[in-house]
Write a protein that holds these residues in place. Sequence first.
Motif, short mmCIF file in Angstrom:
data_model
loop_
_atom_site.label_atom_id
_atom_site.label_comp_id
_atom_site.label_asym_id
_atom_site.label_seq_id
_atom_site.Cartn_x
_atom_site.Cartn_y
_atom_site.Cartn_z
N TYR A 190 46.06 42.76 39.42
CA TYR A 190 45.58 43.15 40.74
C TYR A 190 44.11 43.56 40.69
O TYR A 190 43.32 43.14 41.54
CB TYR A 190 46.44 44.30 41.26
CG TYR A 190 46.03 44.80 42.63
CD1 TYR A 190 46.34 44.07 43.76
CD2 TYR A 190 45.34 45.99 42.77
CE1 TYR A 190 45.97 44.53 45.02
CE2 TYR A 190 44.96 46.45 44.02
CZ TYR A 190 45.28 45.72 45.13
OH TYR A 190 44.90 46.16 46.36
N ARG A 191 43.74 44.33 39.70
CA ARG A 191 42.35 44.77 39.59
C ARG A 191 41.41 43.60 39.31
O ARG A 191 40.31 43.54 39.84
CB ARG A 191 42.21 45.84 38.51
CG ARG A 191 42.84 47.15 38.93
CD ARG A 191 42.57 48.21 37.91
NE ARG A 191 41.14 48.32 37.67
CZ ARG A 191 40.43 49.41 37.93
NH1 ARG A 191 41.03 50.46 38.41
NH2 ARG A 191 39.14 49.43 37.68
N ARG A 192 41.85 42.65 38.49
CA ARG A 192 41.01 41.48 38.22
C ARG A 192 40.84 40.64 39.49
O ARG A 192 39.78 40.09 39.76
CB ARG A 192 41.62 40.63 37.12
CG ARG A 192 41.52 41.29 35.74
CD ARG A 192 42.10 40.44 34.67
NE ARG A 192 41.24 39.30 34.46
CZ ARG A 192 41.60 38.19 33.85
NH1 ARG A 192 42.83 38.07 33.40
NH2 ARG A 192 40.76 37.20 33.69
N ILE A 198 49.18 45.76 37.38
CA ILE A 198 47.99 46.53 37.73
C ILE A 198 46.72 45.83 37.24
O ILE A 198 45.73 45.72 37.98
CB ILE A 198 48.09 47.96 37.17
CG1 ILE A 198 49.17 48.73 37.92
CG2 ILE A 198 46.76 48.69 37.26
CD1 ILE A 198 49.50 50.08 37.32
N VAL A 199 46.74 45.34 36.02
CA VAL A 199 45.56 44.64 35.47
C VAL A 199 45.28 43.37 36.27
O VAL A 199 44.12 43.08 36.61
CB VAL A 199 45.77 44.33 33.97
CG1 VAL A 199 44.71 43.38 33.46
CG2 VAL A 199 45.76 45.62 33.16
N LEU A 236 40.88 41.81 42.57
CA LEU A 236 39.96 42.52 43.46
C LEU A 236 38.51 42.28 43.06
O LEU A 236 37.66 42.07 43.91
CB LEU A 236 40.25 44.03 43.41
CG LEU A 236 41.46 44.53 44.17
CD1 LEU A 236 41.60 46.04 43.98
CD2 LEU A 236 41.34 44.21 45.63
N LYS A 237 38.24 42.31 41.77
CA LYS A 237 36.87 42.05 41.31
C LYS A 237 36.43 40.64 41.66
O LYS A 237 35.31 40.40 42.07
CB LYS A 237 36.77 42.27 39.80
CG LYS A 237 36.81 43.71 39.39
CD LYS A 237 36.67 43.85 37.90
CE LYS A 237 36.79 45.30 37.46
NZ LYS A 237 36.69 45.43 36.00
N ARG A 238 37.34 39.66 41.51
CA ARG A 238 37.00 38.28 41.82
C ARG A 238 36.72 38.11 43.31
O ARG A 238 35.77 37.45 43.71
CB ARG A 238 38.15 37.38 41.38
CG ARG A 238 37.84 35.91 41.53
CD ARG A 238 38.98 35.04 41.00
NE ARG A 238 39.26 35.34 39.61
CZ ARG A 238 40.47 35.63 39.14
NH1 ARG A 238 41.51 35.67 39.94
NH2 ARG A 238 40.65 35.87 37.86
N LYS A 294 35.77 40.44 45.44
CA LYS A 294 34.55 41.16 45.79
C LYS A 294 33.31 40.34 45.41
O LYS A 294 32.36 40.27 46.18
CB LYS A 294 34.52 42.51 45.07
CG LYS A 294 33.33 43.35 45.42
CD LYS A 294 33.37 44.69 44.69
CE LYS A 294 32.14 45.50 45.01
NZ LYS A 294 32.11 46.76 44.26
#
Length: 72
Positions: A25-27, A22-23, A29-31, A33
């Motif tokens: 995947y979220r990192r 999860i961590v 997504l931020k990259r 974006k």
Amino acid sequence: MWLTIAKVALIAFLVIGVVTFIVGYRRGLKRAKGQRQQQADPNLGPSTLRGVPPTPLPEWAYWDEDDPDTRR
């Protein structure tokens, strides 16, 4: 007793693995974006490397296969 310890260890291992995914995947997504906001053309999508623009398609990618005038 050993069975209880094995169950707790297995559950802890699975929880740590899920949290890691999860961590990550979220990192990601931020990259992605951040890269999308920096590009001039939003249709190109995020580039794989920062600072490297995506390669444009060659002219043959736009040729129509049914039209013999555009073939060479």
